[in-house]
Design an enzyme around this catalytic site. Structure first.
Site, PDB file in Angstrom:
ATOM      1  N   ALA A  49       0.737  -1.243   0.005  1.00 43.95           N
ATOM      2  CA  ALA A  49       0.270   0.007  -0.081  1.00 43.95           C
ATOM      3  C   ALA A  49       0.787   1.152   0.145  1.00 43.95           C
ATOM      4  O   ALA A  49       1.166   1.675   1.142  1.00 43.95           O
ATOM      5  CB  ALA A  49      -0.865  -0.169   1.169  1.00 43.95           C
ATOM      6  N   GLU A  50       1.382   1.853  -0.963  1.00 42.22           N
ATOM      7  CA  GLU A  50       2.594   2.638  -1.211  1.00 42.22           C
ATOM      8  C   GLU A  50       2.051   4.017  -0.589  1.00 42.22           C
ATOM      9  O   GLU A  50       2.928   4.521  -0.102  1.00 42.22           O
ATOM     10  CB  GLU A  50       3.082   2.650  -2.585  1.00 42.22           C
ATOM     11  CG  GLU A  50       4.086   1.788  -3.075  1.00 42.22           C
ATOM     12  CD  GLU A  50       3.488   0.257  -3.321  1.00 42.22           C
ATOM     13  OE1 GLU A  50       2.243  -0.004  -3.479  1.00 42.22           O
ATOM     14  OE2 GLU A  50       4.705  -0.493  -3.384  1.00 42.22           O
ATOM     15  N   PHE A  52      11.630  -0.924  -5.748  1.00 47.04           N
ATOM     16  CA  PHE A  52      11.865  -0.526  -7.328  1.00 47.04           C
ATOM     17  C   PHE A  52      11.541   0.880  -7.407  1.00 47.04           C
ATOM     18  O   PHE A  52      10.462   1.362  -7.025  1.00 47.04           O
ATOM     19  CB  PHE A  52      11.391  -1.246  -8.264  1.00 47.04           C
ATOM     20  CG  PHE A  52      11.946  -2.580  -8.350  1.00 47.04           C
ATOM     21  CD1 PHE A  52      13.173  -3.149  -9.252  1.00 47.04           C
ATOM     22  CD2 PHE A  52      11.421  -3.814  -7.567  1.00 47.04           C
ATOM     23  CE1 PHE A  52      13.726  -4.210  -9.386  1.00 47.04           C
ATOM     24  CE2 PHE A  52      12.139  -5.088  -7.703  1.00 47.04           C
ATOM     25  CZ  PHE A  52      13.117  -5.244  -8.492  1.00 47.04           C
ATOM     26  N   PHE A  81       8.113   2.085  -8.297  1.00 50.93           N
ATOM     27  CA  PHE A  81       7.031   1.930  -7.398  1.00 50.93           C
ATOM     28  C   PHE A  81       6.572   3.494  -6.938  1.00 50.93           C
ATOM     29  O   PHE A  81       5.414   3.499  -6.260  1.00 50.93           O
ATOM     30  CB  PHE A  81       7.255   0.765  -6.488  1.00 50.93           C
ATOM     31  CG  PHE A  81       7.365  -0.402  -6.842  1.00 50.93           C
ATOM     32  CD1 PHE A  81       7.331  -0.903  -8.389  1.00 50.93           C
ATOM     33  CD2 PHE A  81       7.787  -1.710  -6.117  1.00 50.93           C
ATOM     34  CE1 PHE A  81       7.516  -1.954  -8.825  1.00 50.93           C
ATOM     35  CE2 PHE A  81       8.043  -2.840  -6.769  1.00 50.93           C
ATOM     36  CZ  PHE A  81       7.979  -3.057  -8.099  1.00 50.93           C
ATOM     37  N   HIS A 135      10.219  -1.875 -13.963  1.00 51.72           N
ATOM     38  CA  HIS A 135      11.019  -2.230 -12.901  1.00 51.72           C
ATOM     39  C   HIS A 135      12.689  -1.564 -13.094  1.00 51.72           C
ATOM     40  O   HIS A 135      13.541  -1.817 -12.408  1.00 51.72           O
ATOM     41  CB  HIS A 135      11.386  -3.824 -12.693  1.00 51.72           C
ATOM     42  CG  HIS A 135      10.238  -4.502 -11.882  1.00 51.72           C
ATOM     43  ND1 HIS A 135       8.884  -4.384 -12.205  1.00 51.72           N
ATOM     44  CD2 HIS A 135      10.346  -4.962 -10.797  1.00 51.72           C
ATOM     45  CE1 HIS A 135       8.054  -5.074 -11.233  1.00 51.72           C
ATOM     46  NE2 HIS A 135       9.079  -5.221 -10.574  1.00 51.72           N
TER      47      HIS A 135
HETATM   48  C1  LIG Z   1       3.249  -1.643  -6.543  1.00 48.65           C
HETATM   49  C2  LIG Z   1       4.274  -2.623  -6.121  1.00 48.65           C
HETATM   50  N1  LIG Z   1       4.771  -2.833  -5.041  1.00 48.65           N
HETATM   51  C3  LIG Z   1       5.514  -3.888  -4.580  1.00 48.65           C
HETATM   52  C4  LIG Z   1       5.704  -4.691  -5.341  1.00 48.65           C
HETATM   53  C5  LIG Z   1       6.839  -6.030  -5.008  1.00 48.65           C
HETATM   54  N2  LIG Z   1       5.967  -7.360  -4.805  1.00 48.65           N
HETATM   55  C6  LIG Z   1       6.067  -8.078  -5.866  1.00 48.65           C
HETATM   56  S1  LIG Z   1       5.245  -9.265  -5.497  1.00 48.65           S
HETATM   57  C7  LIG Z   1       4.777  -8.792  -4.154  1.00 48.65           C
HETATM   58  C8  LIG Z   1       3.711  -9.654  -3.272  1.00 48.65           C
HETATM   59  C9  LIG Z   1       2.518  -9.763  -3.722  1.00 48.65           C
HETATM   60  O1  LIG Z   1       1.866 -10.494  -2.598  1.00 48.65           O
HETATM   61  P1  LIG Z   1       0.502 -11.224  -3.231  1.00 48.65           P
HETATM   62  O2  LIG Z   1      -0.417 -10.426  -4.079  1.00 48.65           O
HETATM   63  O3  LIG Z   1       0.060 -11.923  -2.012  1.00 48.65           O
HETATM   64  O4  LIG Z   1       0.919 -12.503  -4.376  1.00 48.65           O
HETATM   65  P2  LIG Z   1       1.936 -13.540  -4.050  1.00 48.65           P
HETATM   66  O5  LIG Z   1       3.298 -13.161  -4.158  1.00 48.65           O
HETATM   67  O6  LIG Z   1       1.702 -14.065  -2.491  1.00 48.65           O
HETATM   68  O7  LIG Z   1       1.402 -14.778  -4.879  1.00 48.65           O
HETATM   69  C10 LIG Z   1       5.348  -7.735  -3.738  1.00 48.65           C
HETATM   70  C11 LIG Z   1       5.339  -6.902  -2.481  1.00 48.65           C
HETATM   71  C12 LIG Z   1       5.259  -4.516  -6.681  1.00 48.65           C
HETATM   72  N3  LIG Z   1       5.802  -5.427  -7.701  1.00 48.65           N
HETATM   73  N4  LIG Z   1       4.545  -3.442  -7.055  1.00 48.65           N
END
Ligand SMILES: Cc1ncc(C[n+]2csc(CCOP(=O)(O)OP(=O)(O)O)c2C)c(N)n1
Ligand SMILES: Cc1ncc(C[n+]2csc(CCOP(=O)(O)OP(=O)(O)O)c2C)c(N)n1
Ligand SMILES: [Mg+2]
Ligand SMILES: [Mg+2]
Lengths: 320, 327, 320, 327
Positions: free
Chosen positions: C57-58, C81, C84, C127
């Site tokens: 939650a940026e 990154f 974001f 990214h």
């Molecule tokens: C806006 C944003 N914030 C952070 C990230 C980094 N990030 C990539 S995957 C991820 C976790 C995602 O969690 P979830 O939605 O539960 O999916 P899961 O990976 O557990 O399957 C994060 C924080 C991102 N890609 N984009």
């Protein structure tokens, strides 16, 4: 041919495109009732299915436009004030700009982003900032800005018909600006500058409210300096050819831009002239821009915005 | 909604394929034969298979990022060889080798991926808006993880989907983790779908390890949406057996997850559970299952051959610049 | 003096500042466990109260930093990154930049925004994009970027102690770059460029990974051209004096910047040199930047990113 | 929680002051003696008075934008003359005349306004985080309209406040409208506070025309937060009697609101209701009330005199540039 204000001209463009093509629609906040008059009367003709109001949720609102454009619609998404586009900037700049190209140039994203921008209302930074420079920094998005009611109608129509995301901010200082607007279906092509005044001593590149100022200064200096005035109209793509042709004649350039000095469009043009037109220059290119300050509100915006006096001073400096 | 045997066979087959493809991706990443990163889907392939196996071609699908959406895309009928070619930088890739892990299959209405978690929500509103306006019974299957519901974009989409009663399925693949973060720290209630209550949106919580339970829920939500009855929240509780992203340590908070923990998770592998069931219910015999595995191996082989025999994309900067804008 | 990698140097800066000042804390996503190694070990020493993980939650995450800074804390907010940061760009650029100045310059906002940026990982636009140019476009925010482990530690410490919002992106291509890093408490002042190599034929202004390239090219061309290499280090404020001093000697300038040509920092510097150093120039300033394309992933980023070959070509062109 | 008479008198007095100040702002805008815009608070002053009258000086307050936060700020003990001076571009303004309608009273922990609706949510999380870490019983009063809860930022703040059990009061001043939009079109349930359910956050819905009811709810939520029991959602149902923003037409959707409708709303003016009650309950006599009005008139006069007799701020560009960064 009717005399219309700039917002009336935008309104005509909307109405004509909505009539012409059922895939065109408008989405924004309170555009049915209207905050600015440019959407007046549209909901009565086209109904709330095509003049769409959303909650105060810029990402969701933008998503309506973005997703519908992928589905073959041609949305115009209205951010009210330009600064509000920043509320969903990841989508409006990065995801939008990269969609077509990064995904293999196979599927177009025809949408228009529009909003009111600019100083003059004394509302301060978040309500007064420009957005054309920021969007022009992000590839994959076209950016243009009308300076006259004629251009406003033709440019908006061009944007709606373009197969790419196009940002069309319009300056609040021109809201009530009047001018001739044909009733025909014409477009102002994106990417063509307009030579608004011929001259041989110095070129001024200025857009929107600043174009008005530039033309006034040019008229005032008549006899003393023969000033050529060019309206870039479009920032991306930018018509470098028209500018270089002018410089071949005048050898001097003043760029006026209501955006910050740092990273604004004026810097880009100056740097390009450096690379592509250095040998044409008899003097360094001078920029008249906002200083690098968050736009103050109240009376103070007048102290820092580009204005005729600053433009005149720049002309005198570059011609000295 | 009870599944018939034909539906069960489709699901089972796609589950086998998803399993093989995930292994292939994992292997290739280890071998340095994949560009960028890979987020393995071990333990988590059932929800995606269920969500996408019965969509129509003109339904919109936003795949979950885990496993890079392969599970979902293959189940919707997309040929993964173009994605592997993309992911290896080849000119035969679905995006001409330009996009790394991103993808686009517009003719299948899988338009895009963005690297921003939560990017899916806002476009889904637009697809749902378009579907409602066209009124042809299209639906939007919006798949993403528990973590993605942290994003404010999720709220905006839930709100607008309910306001307008859009045909969107918010399909949450809740593996209880986001990178190293546990959901118990990142979400205040037992279920992510509790959020749906705030909007008066119907919600279901299902066992995400059971592909058939997932499919029953998905089919119910799809039917609901097709009939114009609006959005549904479907929460599939699933698992992440491997690390978040290959190369990142596998932590819970800031401590390593134990091997026992992961061994225990493997007991609930969706393919193990589904196999037991199809055999027990006589949906498939063992030799049919073996054949599905053989087919899946062959499919993987073909996909890899296609990618490996394709050329690295080598456009010039001029060619790329010429492709920046649509004509 | 220890040899550390760039991320280890950042880690040292964090640890030292966290120890020194209880109001310093870090907030981000999964920084306790770490995605990149720069936060490794910190939670063990300082606990989850000061190494704070948030949901994805940026805006809320950034709000922790922003609100706590108003309350007198000194947060470092890590966007993982750089792209974001756009997810909450209204806050990170506009609201942040305007807070101090617009509200009467009475209450400071001491916070650091950091993130990994840059090409080389083949991850594509969202990214891989740079953010220094975009932040530098928005007034009220300082922006600097380390090129060496030494600078990384000293610059991060300077940023944490600064009473203004400071953006410190670091390039993933330098993650494992090694260099001497003193154990003392030193800072690298924001706003001072570093002359990394003396020369008299041409000046190259280059930062981060491109500084490495520039130095390599300068070494390669030894004997043929005597190349001066300057690392701007800080974009806002920018050390124009050091650059102009160099140009007084070399009369030629190549700017290398891993950002887009349109609206990037290189354009700003070129435009400023045009205005303030035109008479010093014997040839037009040339920029080596990313072309105006969303950064492609895969092998393709190599075809478009600035690199030694392009830098060499620019030097030959400007010296021709 | 029952209010004592002293508390009722404080509330009543602030209500009178808020009413006078709102009229003053409206008048000045009509007369062209105010910079920018003004969003009149007619009919909607009770919630803000109740939210802010009993905060401590070191509690954080984010005022609602309607009435430009004057109601809230005066109730927290802020001298409005510095805001009027600001809003008229004078050098004595709270931000040196630079900010137009924005404000900042950091010593009162009213840090800022931003022109972005929903901007309040994320900083509130930061203030709440700081308050929790300091553990001195500070609370955060986060006031904003029903429309602001459309923003994804609201979700992120509700989520994080509940996760961390932060001392934040989400105080929603629901006038059923956002510019021309009706809440029935923009929110799917009866109450905005239904959102709180999704997080398991306690919520109250109160009559926003009754300043005493509002204060009881505010005090309960404040006490809850001070004791470390976490956030509360308080929804005050209030009214917007005048247009959204002076100069903008007063529409519902895209049709003009009728004068009868607005006359009916005026019957529920909070000051009318509160006056009846304080008289009936013997909290104040009529002459005391008259005196409060006189005092409020005088206060308004002083505020206007201060602003009008101050000079227009005229710093040079160099002076402004020198003030861009903190030393
Ligand atoms: C806006 C944003 N914030 C952070 C990230 C980094 N990030 C990539 S995957 C991820 C976790 C995602 O969690 P979830 O939605 O539960 O999916 P899961 O990976 O557990 O399957 C994060 C924080 C991102 N890609 N984009
Ligand atoms: C991000 C953003 N979007 C839109 C607006 C325009 N706007 C100003 S006030 C307002 C309505 C706010 O409604 P609500 O929160 O209910 O408060 P009310 O005005 O009804 O008191 C809108 C949409 C804005 N200022 N900021
Ligand atoms: Mg997860
Ligand atoms: Mg409202």
């Amino acid at each position: 041919m009717a005399e219309l204000t700039l917002v009336e001209a935008i309104n005509r463009a909307y109405a004509e495109e909505l009539r012409r093509d059922d895939s065109v629609f408008l989405v924004g906040q309170d555009i049915r009732g209207g905050i600015f008059p440019h959407t007046m009367g549209l909901v009565q003709e086209f109904g709330p299915e095509r003049i769409v109001d959303t909650p105060i949720a810029e990402s969701g609102m933008y998503g309506v436009a973005f997703g519908a454009a992928q589905e073959g619609f041609r949305p115009v998404v209205d951010f009210m004030f330009g600064g509000f586009s920043y509320v969903t900037f990841a989508e409006a700049s990065v995801t939008t700009g990269q969609y077509y190209f990064l995904h293999g140039s196979q599927h177009p994203l025809p949408l228009v982003i529009t909003a009111a921008v600019g100083t003059g209302m004394r509302l301060a930074n978040d309500h007064a900032m420009s957005i054309h420079g920021t969007f022009a920094h992000h590839p994959g998005i076209k950016v243009a800005m009308p300076s006259t009611p004629y251009d406003a109608k033709g440019m908006m129509k061009a944007a709606i018909r373009d197969n790419n995301p196009v940002v069309i901010p319009w300056h609040m200082g021109l809201m009530q600006e009047r001018g001739e607007v044909p009733e025909d279906d014409y477009i102002v092509p994106l990417g063509k500058a307009a030579v608004k005044r011929q001259g041989s001593d110095v070129t001024i590149l200025a857009n929107s409210v600043q174009l008005k100022h530039a033309l006034a200064v040019a008229a005032k200096l008549e006899g003393e300096f023969d000033v050529e005035v060019i309206d870039p109209r479009s920032f991306v793509p930018f018509d470098m050819e028209t500018l270089l042709t002018s410089l071949a004649k005048t050898s001097r350039l003043v760029i006026v831009d209501e955006d910050w000095e740092s990273g604004g469009f004026a810097a880009t043009v100056s740097a390009r002239v450096m690379e592509q037109g250095f040998d044409l220059l008899d003097a360094p290119v001078i920029r008249v821009t906002l200083p690098n300050l968050p736009v103050p509100g109240g009376y103070m915006e007048e102290y820092i915005a580009p204005n005729p006096a600053k433009i005149e001073a720049a002309i005198r400096q570059v011609c000295a | 909604m009870n599944l018939n045997k034909q539906q069960m066979r489709i699901l089972y087959r796609n589950l086998v394929r998803a399993d093989h493809l995930n292994r292939m991706m994992y292997q290739r990443m280890l071998q340095g034969k994949l560009i960028g990163f890979y987020h393995p889907s071990d333990g988590a392939i059932a929800p995606g298979v269920a969500a996408a196996s019965f969509l129509n071609k003109d339904d919109n699908l936003s795949p979950h990022h885990r496993g890079h959406g392969i599970t979902h895309m293959l189940s919707k009928g997309i040929d993964i060889k173009y994605y592997l070619a993309e992911h290896t930088g080849k000119d035969t890739g679905c995006c001409g080798g330009r996009s790394a892990f991103h993808f686009s299959f517009p003719e299948h209405k899988v338009y895009m991926m963005s690297g921003f978690i939560g990017y899916n929500f806002a476009p889904s509103v637009g697809w749902g808006w378009a579907a409602k306006r066209r009124n042809l019974g299209q639906v939007v299957m919006n798949c993403s993880g528990d973590g993605s519901y942290g994003q404010g974009r999720a709220h905006e989409a839930l709100l607008m989907a309910t306001n307008w009663q859009l045909p969107i399925i918010f399909y949450c693949e809740n593996n209880g983790m986001a990178i190293h973060s546990e959901i118990s720290e990142m979400h205040p209630t037992e279920d992510v779908s509790s959020l749906a209550q705030g909007y008066g949106m119907p919600a279901m919580v299902i066992d995400g390890q059971d592909v058939f339970a997932c499919a029953e829920a998905a089919l119910a939500a799809i039917e609901h949406a097709r009939k114009g009855k609006g959005p549904t929240f479907v929460e599939a509780k699933t698992l992440r057996i491997k690390e978040h992203d290959m190369g990142t340590p596998d932590l819970r908070g800031w401590e390593a997850r134990s091997e026992e923990e992961k061994l225990a998770l493997m007991q609930r592998d969706p393919l193990v559970l589904a196999t037991t069931r199809v055999l027990a219910e006589g949906v498939l015999k063992q030799d049919a299952i073996d054949q599905l595995h053989e087919e899946a191996s062959r499919e993987v082989q073909e996909i890899e051959d296609f990618a490996d025999s394709s050329k690295i994309a080598r456009p010039s900067e001029e060619q790329l610049l010429a492709a920046a804008f649509a004509p």
